[in-house]
Design an enzyme around this catalytic site. Structure first.
Site, PDB file in Angstrom:
ATOM      1  N   HIS A 158       0.834  -1.206   0.000  1.00 47.26           N
ATOM      2  CA  HIS A 158       0.000   0.000   0.000  1.00 47.26           C
ATOM      3  C   HIS A 158       0.866   1.253   0.000  1.00 47.26           C
ATOM      4  O   HIS A 158       0.678   2.159  -0.819  1.00 47.26           O
ATOM      5  CB  HIS A 158      -0.910  -0.004   1.230  1.00 47.26           C
ATOM      6  N   GLU A 159       1.811   1.335   0.923  1.00 49.79           N
ATOM      7  CA  GLU A 159       2.606   2.553   1.052  1.00 49.79           C
ATOM      8  C   GLU A 159       3.510   2.777  -0.154  1.00 49.79           C
ATOM      9  O   GLU A 159       3.670   3.905  -0.626  1.00 49.79           O
ATOM     10  CB  GLU A 159       3.415   2.514   2.345  1.00 49.79           C
TER      11      GLU A 159
ATOM     12  N   GLU B 113      -5.654   6.912  -2.028  1.00 51.37           N
ATOM     13  CA  GLU B 113      -5.677   5.864  -1.006  1.00 51.37           C
ATOM     14  C   GLU B 113      -6.173   4.534  -1.572  1.00 51.37           C
ATOM     15  O   GLU B 113      -5.638   3.465  -1.270  1.00 51.37           O
ATOM     16  CB  GLU B 113      -6.558   6.289   0.167  1.00 51.37           C
TER      17      GLU B 113
ATOM     18  N   HIS C 172      -9.281   8.503   3.778  1.00 54.80           N
ATOM     19  CA  HIS C 172      -9.243   7.108   4.232  1.00 54.80           C
ATOM     20  C   HIS C 172     -10.635   6.511   4.380  1.00 54.80           C
ATOM     21  O   HIS C 172     -10.780   5.291   4.499  1.00 54.80           O
ATOM     22  CB  HIS C 172      -8.521   7.000   5.581  1.00 54.80           C
TER      23      HIS C 172
ATOM     24  N   TYR D 112      -3.754  14.877  -2.593  1.00 51.68           N
ATOM     25  CA  TYR D 112      -4.140  14.093  -1.426  1.00 51.68           C
ATOM     26  C   TYR D 112      -5.241  14.818  -0.666  1.00 51.68           C
ATOM     27  O   TYR D 112      -5.090  15.191   0.503  1.00 51.68           O
ATOM     28  CB  TYR D 112      -2.919  13.839  -0.536  1.00 51.68           C
TER      29      TYR D 112
ATOM     30  N   ASP E 289      -9.276  14.607   7.919  1.00 57.94           N
ATOM     31  CA  ASP E 289      -8.564  13.608   7.122  1.00 57.94           C
ATOM     32  C   ASP E 289      -8.500  14.022   5.653  1.00 57.94           C
ATOM     33  O   ASP E 289      -8.758  13.226   4.750  1.00 57.94           O
ATOM     34  CB  ASP E 289      -9.217  12.229   7.277  1.00 57.94           C
TER      35      ASP E 289
ATOM     36  N   HIS F 242       1.790   4.432  -3.040  1.00 58.78           N
ATOM     37  CA  HIS F 242       1.710   5.893  -3.013  1.00 58.78           C
ATOM     38  C   HIS F 242       2.848   6.495  -3.837  1.00 58.78           C
ATOM     39  O   HIS F 242       2.683   7.536  -4.478  1.00 58.78           O
ATOM     40  CB  HIS F 242       1.790   6.412  -1.577  1.00 58.78           C
TER      41      HIS F 242
END
Length: 348
Positions: A166-167, A190, A268, A181, A263, A170
């Protein structure tokens, strides 16, 4: 570009438990992690620079991994503990990080012909043991960073391959589309990370769509938490239901879209909507999700047509166009994409 795996709303819930003796450590850790996230708020909200569309990518080569140990400090990158080709260190976090970087590199190379995160052989660096009981993992625009968790609610963040995938995704988005974002573009950012994080895990396990769990962050929670993962792509809103963390608040269609200023506009939260769309495509087509569904999403991300402030509708139309171009207007793939977006109430 700074993107972290734990949503601020979860950290806030946990930080509020400072009055519970059994959760003092976790509450303090969550508060510190939340402050760290807030310190990067401005940089997260800005669109990341994208590589110009059409830049020729190098042929995939082997990964170039380097693992550092912050030794519970917040100084990056830390002390070098493992370089490409060196044997395992015996430190689970360092070795899981090393393996996870390799698995992610392999998915992009073998399934999509991409040479590392930037398409041009970017070296993959990661730091483990960041901070004291740090409740997060993040991509900072240059490298991966992993905390060890507080030990009461979260375990070490290298334990979940979908988190690593996942990271790093990005970074792929950063170098391919530069999606802002914030708001729907941020939720797409995301979601794309969840999609490719799930695909990394499925590719390693060689699972088809029906076998896969479609969970993001499975294994992060300790046994004290009533939940299986941070998010479920198959059934957004069902990943956890815990007396401390509350119930998973992700919507699964535009009927329950969350309008919020926190957020970064609910990045998210509302990512559950495009997440479910991807799952529906994969379930309808069957087989390996990194094949037709993954190819459609990857081509959409890297095709150069997405504006930095892309909405769900813009992205949905782009995936339908990619499916049509790849497989034909009358194909099962094109039909599955259109039906998936209709199911989650996103207009094409």
């Amino acid at each position: 570009m700074y993107c972290s795996i734990i949503p601020p709303y979860l950290l806030r819930r946990l930080a509020a438990q400072h009055h519970e003796p059994r959760l003092l450590v976790a509450a303090r850790a969550a508060k510190e992690a939340l402050q760290h996230v807030k310190s990067f708020q401005a940089s997260r909200a800005q669109p990341a620079p994208a590589a110009p569309p059409g830049v020729r990518q190098l042929q995939p080569g082997p990964p170039q991994r380097t693992i550092f140990d912050a030794k519970t400090s917040e100084n990056l990158p830390g002390v070098l503990v493992r370089k490409e080709g060196e044997p395992a260190t015996g430190d689970p976090a360092a070795d899981e990080g090393y393996d996870g970087l390799g698995h992610t590199h392999r998915l992009y190379a073998e399934a999509f012909g991409r040479n590392s995160i930037d398409g041009n052989g970017l070296a993959l660096d990661a730091t483990v043991h960041f901070g004291q009981r740090y409740d997060n993992a993040f991509w900072d625009g240059r490298q991966m960073v992993f905390g060890d968790g507080d030990g009461q609610v979260f375990t070490r963040f290298t334990a979940s391959l979908s988190v690593i995938g996942h990271e790093l995704a990005h970074g792929v988005t950063q170098f391919s589309a530069g999606l802002a974002y914030r708001n729907q573009a941020g939720a797409l950012n995301e979601s794309l990370s969840d999609v490719f994080g799930a695909l990394v895990e499925q590719y390693v396990k060689q699972q088809d769509a029906a076998e896969a769990s479609w969970l993001i962050g499975e294994g992060l929670f300790t046994d004290e938490v009533q939940g299986t993962a941070l998010r479920s792509m198959k059934a957004p809103g069902t990943a956890y239901d815990d007396d401390v963390l509350g119930k998973d608040p992700q919507p699964d269609s535009m009927d329950s879209y969350v309008h919020t200023s926190s957020d970064n506009g609910g990045v998210h939260l509302n990512s559950g909507i495009p997440n479910r769309a991807f799952y529906l495509v994969a379930a309808a087509l069957g087989g390996k999700a990194w094949e037709a569904p993954g190819r459609i999403w990857y081509d959409t991300l890297t095709g150069g047509s997405l504006p930095t402030a892309a909405t769900f509708s813009v992205f949905a139309k782009a995936t339908a166009a990619s499916a049509k171009e790849l497989y034909g207007a009358d194909s099962a793939e094109h039909d599955a994409v259109r039906k998936a977006w209709e199911t989650v109430k996103v207009r094409l």
